[in-house]
Each structure stands twice: as C-alpha cells, then as structure tokens.
Design a protein around this motif. Sequence first.
Motif, PDB file in Angstrom:
ATOM      1  N   THR A  18      51.548  43.469  42.682  1.00 10.79           N
ATOM      2  CA  THR A  18      50.704  44.351  43.483  1.00 10.79           C
ATOM      3  C   THR A  18      51.472  44.803  44.713  1.00 10.79           C
ATOM      4  OG1 THR A  18      48.646  44.518  44.759  1.00 10.79           O
ATOM      5  CG2 THR A  18      49.706  42.364  44.660  1.00 10.79           C
ATOM      6  N   LYS A  19      51.194  46.012  45.162  1.00  9.85           N
ATOM      7  CA  LYS A  19      51.841  46.515  46.363  1.00  9.85           C
ATOM      8  C   LYS A  19      51.123  46.073  47.629  1.00  9.85           C
ATOM      9  CE  LYS A  19      49.559  51.036  45.929  1.00  9.85           C
ATOM     10  NZ  LYS A  19      49.051  50.818  44.564  1.00  9.85           N
ATOM     11  N   PHE A  20      49.985  45.435  47.486  1.00 10.41           N
ATOM     12  CA  PHE A  20      49.229  44.927  48.626  1.00 10.41           C
ATOM     13  C   PHE A  20      49.315  43.416  48.660  1.00 10.41           C
ATOM     14  CE2 PHE A  20      47.028  48.882  47.386  1.00 10.41           C
ATOM     15  CZ  PHE A  20      47.234  49.611  48.544  1.00 10.41           C
ATOM     16  N   ALA A  21      49.348  42.880  49.871  1.00 10.31           N
ATOM     17  CA  ALA A  21      49.409  41.434  50.041  1.00 10.31           C
ATOM     18  C   ALA A  21      48.108  40.786  49.593  1.00 10.31           C
ATOM     19  CB  ALA A  21      49.688  41.084  51.498  1.00 10.31           C
ATOM     20  N   ILE A  22      48.233  39.634  48.953  1.00  7.02           N
ATOM     21  CA  ILE A  22      47.085  38.822  48.579  1.00  7.02           C
ATOM     22  C   ILE A  22      47.012  37.659  49.553  1.00  7.02           C
ATOM     23  CG2 ILE A  22      46.065  37.357  46.816  1.00  7.02           C
ATOM     24  CD1 ILE A  22      47.450  39.112  44.722  1.00  7.02           C
ATOM     25  N   ASN A  23      45.896  37.556  50.256  1.00  3.15           N
ATOM     26  CA  ASN A  23      45.767  36.552  51.301  1.00  3.15           C
ATOM     27  C   ASN A  23      45.386  35.177  50.767  1.00  3.15           C
ATOM     28  OD1 ASN A  23      44.482  39.278  52.942  1.00  3.15           O
ATOM     29  ND2 ASN A  23      46.226  38.172  53.821  1.00  3.15           N
ATOM     30  N   ARG A  24      44.622  35.155  49.690  1.00  5.94           N
ATOM     31  CA  ARG A  24      44.141  33.888  49.164  1.00  5.94           C
ATOM     32  C   ARG A  24      43.964  33.974  47.661  1.00  5.94           C
ATOM     33  NH1 ARG A  24      38.820  31.783  51.926  1.00  5.94           N
ATOM     34  NH2 ARG A  24      37.959  33.608  50.821  1.00  5.94           N
ATOM     35  N   MET A  25      44.331  32.923  46.978  1.00  2.00           N
ATOM     36  CA  MET A  25      44.069  32.785  45.558  1.00  2.00           C
ATOM     37  C   MET A  25      43.418  31.434  45.328  1.00  2.00           C
ATOM     38  SD  MET A  25      47.435  34.405  43.681  1.00  2.00           S
ATOM     39  CE  MET A  25      46.653  34.239  42.053  1.00  2.00           C
ATOM     40  N   GLY A  26      42.581  31.376  44.321  1.00  2.00           N
ATOM     41  CA  GLY A  26      41.909  30.116  44.088  1.00  2.00           C
ATOM     42  C   GLY A  26      41.186  30.054  42.769  1.00  2.00           C
ATOM     43  N   TRP A  27      40.295  29.081  42.690  1.00  2.00           N
ATOM     44  CA  TRP A  27      39.593  28.772  41.464  1.00  2.00           C
ATOM     45  C   TRP A  27      38.101  28.607  41.707  1.00  2.00           C
ATOM     46  CZ3 TRP A  27      42.409  28.707  36.995  1.00  2.00           C
ATOM     47  CH2 TRP A  27      43.794  28.581  37.125  1.00  2.00           C
ATOM     48  N   ALA A  77      38.530  25.498  44.590  1.00  2.00           N
ATOM     49  CA  ALA A  77      39.686  25.295  45.449  1.00  2.00           C
ATOM     50  C   ALA A  77      40.361  26.628  45.700  1.00  2.00           C
ATOM     51  CB  ALA A  77      40.676  24.308  44.822  1.00  2.00           C
ATOM     52  N   ALA A  78      41.093  26.716  46.813  1.00  2.00           N
ATOM     53  CA  ALA A  78      41.818  27.932  47.142  1.00  2.00           C
ATOM     54  C   ALA A  78      43.063  27.593  47.944  1.00  2.00           C
ATOM     55  CB  ALA A  78      40.938  28.898  47.935  1.00  2.00           C
ATOM     56  N   ILE A  79      44.042  28.489  47.871  1.00  2.00           N
ATOM     57  CA  ILE A  79      45.267  28.330  48.640  1.00  2.00           C
ATOM     58  C   ILE A  79      45.570  29.653  49.320  1.00  2.00           C
ATOM     59  CG2 ILE A  79      46.715  28.833  46.619  1.00  2.00           C
ATOM     60  CD1 ILE A  79      48.738  26.782  47.850  1.00  2.00           C
ATOM     61  N   LEU A  80      45.887  29.592  50.608  1.00  2.00           N
ATOM     62  CA  LEU A  80      46.183  30.774  51.384  1.00  2.00           C
ATOM     63  C   LEU A  80      47.657  31.144  51.270  1.00  2.00           C
ATOM     64  CD1 LEU A  80      43.436  29.713  52.567  1.00  2.00           C
ATOM     65  CD2 LEU A  80      44.132  30.787  54.717  1.00  2.00           C
TER      66      LEU A  80
END
Length: 117
Positions: free
Chosen positions: A27-36, A49-52
């Motif tokens: 992606t050309k945009f930053a992803i601030n957080r990913m999780g479940w 859960a999530a990770i920044l």
Amino acid sequence: QVTLVESGGGLVQAGGSLRLSCAASETKFAINRMGWHRQAPGRPREFVAAILSRGGTNYADSVRGRFTVSRDNAKNTIYLQMNSLTADDTGVYYCNAERFLPNVEYWGQGTQVTVSS
C-alpha cells in the motif's frame, strides 16, 4: 485497496498452541495498526490483539499472557502465537489493518480455529 490473507488456522487440543499469519498487500499509505479479531458462531466479532507500527501491543483481557502478536515488516506480515488454548478460543479469526487519520480499516477473509476439549 489493501488485501489481507490469513493462514495457520486448524484443529488443536485444549492446552495446545497454534500460530496464525496475516500477509498484507503493498500500500502507498502507512498502516498504523494491524491486529486480530475473532467471532464465534452466533456471536459478535471481538477484539483479540493488535500491534502498532512501532511495536506497541494491545490484548484483550481474555488472551493476555497466553497470546502474543508480532510482526515481520520485511514480509508485511503479522502473527498471532496462541498458547494454552481453551475451547473458548474457538472461532473464526480475522486479520485487520487500520489507518488512524483518516480512519480506514481493512479485513481478511478469516481462518477457522477449533479447540477441542
């Protein structure tokens, strides 16, 4: 559009472990957080859960101390290491990616986790 693909679900006995993976497309945009998140049949989806972007993590009370979320930036992938599994952990686990400003979310297709007891 960001696509997310989960893998690693399956059947495991209570007390066992499982490791889920989620690979994100470029992606050309930053992803601030990913999780479940997870969803049991007939129940609403709940946060797990999530990770920044800089490594900070958040966990639901029900999984804290048993689950660990991590990331591999080179592979655009996050993981969920699940230990000491119980039947209450059974459900479809969904990966998500979130951008804060503006707020945008993307979701994977889900992977089934079944814990036998």
